[in-house]
Write an enzyme that holds these catalytic residues in place. Structure first.
Site, PDB file in Angstrom:
ATOM      1  N   GLU A   1       3.598   2.144   9.806  1.00 18.61           N
ATOM      2  CA  GLU A   1       4.082   3.360   9.143  1.00 18.61           C
ATOM      3  C   GLU A   1       3.006   4.430   9.099  1.00 18.61           C
ATOM      4  O   GLU A   1       1.818   4.129   8.991  1.00 18.61           O
ATOM      5  CB  GLU A   1       4.459   3.049   7.689  1.00 18.61           C
ATOM      6  CG  GLU A   1       5.602   2.119   7.525  1.00 18.61           C
ATOM      7  CD  GLU A   1       5.844   1.761   6.065  1.00 18.61           C
ATOM      8  OE1 GLU A   1       6.750   0.961   5.818  1.00 18.61           O
ATOM      9  OE2 GLU A   1       5.128   2.279   5.181  1.00 18.61           O
TER      10      GLU A   1
ATOM     11  N   CYS B   1      -1.145  10.289   6.083  1.00 16.48           N
ATOM     12  CA  CYS B   1      -1.642   8.978   5.660  1.00 16.48           C
ATOM     13  C   CYS B   1      -1.462   8.009   6.818  1.00 16.48           C
ATOM     14  O   CYS B   1      -0.332   7.758   7.254  1.00 16.48           O
ATOM     15  CB  CYS B   1      -0.873   8.509   4.431  1.00 16.48           C
ATOM     16  SG  CYS B   1      -1.429   6.904   3.821  1.00 16.48           S
TER      17      CYS B   1
ATOM     18  N   CYS C   1      -1.402  -6.847   6.418  1.00 15.88           N
ATOM     19  CA  CYS C   1      -2.659  -6.847   5.671  1.00 15.88           C
ATOM     20  C   CYS C   1      -2.922  -8.235   5.119  1.00 15.88           C
ATOM     21  O   CYS C   1      -1.988  -8.938   4.723  1.00 15.88           O
ATOM     22  CB  CYS C   1      -2.552  -5.834   4.517  1.00 15.88           C
ATOM     23  SG  CYS C   1      -4.067  -5.641   3.554  1.00 15.88           S
TER      24      CYS C   1
ATOM     25  N   CYS D   1      -2.710  -7.875  -2.197  1.00 13.79           N
ATOM     26  CA  CYS D   1      -2.485  -7.231  -3.500  1.00 13.79           C
ATOM     27  C   CYS D   1      -1.046  -7.503  -3.946  1.00 13.79           C
ATOM     28  O   CYS D   1      -0.104  -7.337  -3.162  1.00 13.79           O
ATOM     29  CB  CYS D   1      -2.732  -5.730  -3.412  1.00 13.79           C
ATOM     30  SG  CYS D   1      -4.429  -5.317  -2.941  1.00 13.79           S
TER      31      CYS D   1
ATOM     32  N   CYS E   1       1.837  -4.659  -3.605  1.00 18.36           N
ATOM     33  CA  CYS E   1       1.930  -3.873  -2.368  1.00 18.36           C
ATOM     34  C   CYS E   1       2.850  -4.522  -1.338  1.00 18.36           C
ATOM     35  O   CYS E   1       2.744  -5.723  -1.061  1.00 18.36           O
ATOM     36  CB  CYS E   1       0.529  -3.703  -1.779  1.00 18.36           C
ATOM     37  SG  CYS E   1       0.486  -2.677  -0.308  1.00 18.36           S
TER      38      CYS E   1
ATOM     39  N   GLY F   1      -2.716  -1.883   5.641  1.00 18.64           N
ATOM     40  CA  GLY F   1      -3.972  -2.504   6.062  1.00 18.64           C
ATOM     41  C   GLY F   1      -5.163  -2.095   5.215  1.00 18.64           C
ATOM     42  O   GLY F   1      -5.100  -1.171   4.421  1.00 18.64           O
TER      43      GLY F   1
ATOM     44  N   SER G   1     -10.095   4.877   2.107  1.00 19.27           N
ATOM     45  CA  SER G   1      -9.897   4.064   0.906  1.00 19.27           C
ATOM     46  C   SER G   1     -10.126   2.587   1.222  1.00 19.27           C
ATOM     47  O   SER G   1      -9.772   2.119   2.297  1.00 19.27           O
ATOM     48  CB  SER G   1      -8.465   4.267   0.388  1.00 19.27           C
ATOM     49  OG  SER G   1      -8.199   3.402  -0.691  1.00 19.27           O
TER      50      SER G   1
ATOM     51  N   SER H   1      -9.711   1.435  -4.387  1.00 15.65           N
ATOM     52  CA  SER H   1      -8.530   0.975  -5.116  1.00 15.65           C
ATOM     53  C   SER H   1      -8.998   0.029  -6.218  1.00 15.65           C
ATOM     54  O   SER H   1      -9.377  -1.107  -5.940  1.00 15.65           O
ATOM     55  CB  SER H   1      -7.574   0.233  -4.167  1.00 15.65           C
ATOM     56  OG  SER H   1      -7.049   1.132  -3.223  1.00 15.65           O
TER      57      SER H   1
ATOM     58  N   CYS I   1       3.687   2.197   0.196  1.00 15.32           N
ATOM     59  CA  CYS I   1       3.050   1.684   1.402  1.00 15.32           C
ATOM     60  C   CYS I   1       3.683   0.380   1.870  1.00 15.32           C
ATOM     61  O   CYS I   1       3.752  -0.597   1.138  1.00 15.32           O
ATOM     62  CB  CYS I   1       1.574   1.466   1.099  1.00 15.32           C
ATOM     63  SG  CYS I   1       0.591   1.431   2.558  1.00 15.32           S
TER      64      CYS I   1
END
Length: 366
Positions: free
Chosen positions: A108, A121, A128, A132, A135, A178, A210, A233, A352
């Protein structure tokens, strides 16, 4: 032994060989390639002009290059590695792209319209591994790292869409699917290409990277001495809560993470942004805000409060509006610079990894 050979052959057959993207190269690297292929090095400037100024969509359109050179480029490099599968547009101007890669995986990219310009973005990995708990990007785990050109081309594709409106990409944030520091070398090459005056020429201060907190890479990034903005983050004011939200905190503990952040701010003289997602009833009380204020005390920083988008595959809910303002007021009372991030694309799959999770279930379920 024969079975082993057949097994290896099958793996190679099932896993397509990725072709290097032309967008992966810097001008001096392209000059070297031209020299090695008995072509004039000055052609590199012409190729970059076609790629980043004229923004053509094939080698064939590079009309001031010989057919022989165009054929060599065609044989060596993939011109385009992204195919648009879905393009969602929000009423607030946010556009989300779902791109298919050359091996069939998807990623994306999001265009966000601000008062100060258009921000893109970008994604650095297919999936990933950080895990988290809030997410959608981590659903299905990590499939592979992106090549530098696959990251660059995301910005080029968005710029091509903006060309139709006579607008340009003014800033880039590396906050998509990611963990950028988990694909460090590709990310650094991407930064150099989009920042290069012959590339997209996006100023370093208009680029933000980030991380979820890979401590060794924070020190390495600090030593690069770039003018690029840096965000962490954080999402929790203490080790116990951060570990619940972000399993990476088990490996990289909060006290050591804060030390790395201090090293970064002292080494570069630059401010850091702490990204803090607000999750209803989890990390959003005034007591959490008080604890956060103490944690970041004395650090040259800004706290970006993020009212989270609801993700169907996750259990977190949005913090009520009045509590968001209470949290912000508490931080400011302690002298912490804080703002509430404006929402983008709440009427589309803006969080995300959300669009990919919805459209490509085979990639995002184990």
């Amino acid at each position: 032994m024969d079975q082993e050979i057949n097994k290896t052959a099958k793996v190679k057959k099932d896993k397509p060989q990725l072709r290097e993207s032309i967008y992966s190269l810097l001008p001096d690297q392209l000059q070297e390639w031209l020299k090695e292929h008995n072509e004039k090095p000055f052609r590199a400037a012409q190729i970059f002009d076609w790629l980043y100024n004229k923004r053509v969509t094939s080698f064939d359109e590079m009309s001031n290059l010989s057919k022989g050179l165009r054929d060599k480029l065609q044989q060596e490099f993939a011109f385009s590695t992204l195919n648009t599968l879905v393009k969602q547009e929000s009423k607030d101007g946010t556009i989300k792209f779902l791109f298919q890669l050359q091996d069939g995986f998807s990623i994306e990219t999001v265009l966000m319209a601000h008062d100060y310009g258009n921000s893109v973005c970008v994604t650095t990995q297919v999936g990933c591994r950080i895990g988290c708990t809030f997410c959608a990007s981590t659903l299905g785990g990590l499939k592979r790292h992106l090549l530098p050109g696959e990251i660059v081309e995301q910005v080029v594709k968005v710029q091509q869409a903006l060309d139709e409106k006579d607008q340009r990409v003014s800033s880039v944030v590396i906050m998509g699917i990611g963990e950028p520091f988990d694909n460090y070398d590709s990310m650094m090459q991407f930064l150099k290409v989009i920042n290069h005056e012959k590339g997209l020429n996006i100023g370093a201060r208009h680029i933000t990277v980030s991380t979820s907190g890979i401590i060794p890479k924070i020190y390495k990034f600090a030593d690069e001495q770039l003018q690029i903005n840096f965000a962490l983050s954080l999402h929790a004011p203490n080790q116990e809560l951060r570990q619940q939200l972000m399993p990476i905190a088990k490996a990289y503990k909060l006290p050591e993470l804060i030390e790395a952040v201090k090293y970064y701010t002292e080494k570069t003289g630059r401010r850091i942004s702490f990204e803090y997602g607000l999750f209803g009833g989890v990390n959003d009380s005034v007591a959490h805000a008080e604890e956060l204020a103490q944690l970041v005390k004395g650090i040259k920083c800004h706290v970006n409060l993020i009212p989270v988008n609801y993700v169907p595959e996750r259990d977190y809910v949005r913090t009520p509006r009045n509590k968001i303002f209470d949290f912000e007021r508490t931080l400011k009372k302690h002298g912490v610079n804080a703002t509430i991030r404006r929402e983008h694309g709440s009427d589309i799959d803006a969080a995300c990894g959300q669009l990919r999770a919805k459209e490509r279930k085979e990639e995002t379920t184990h």
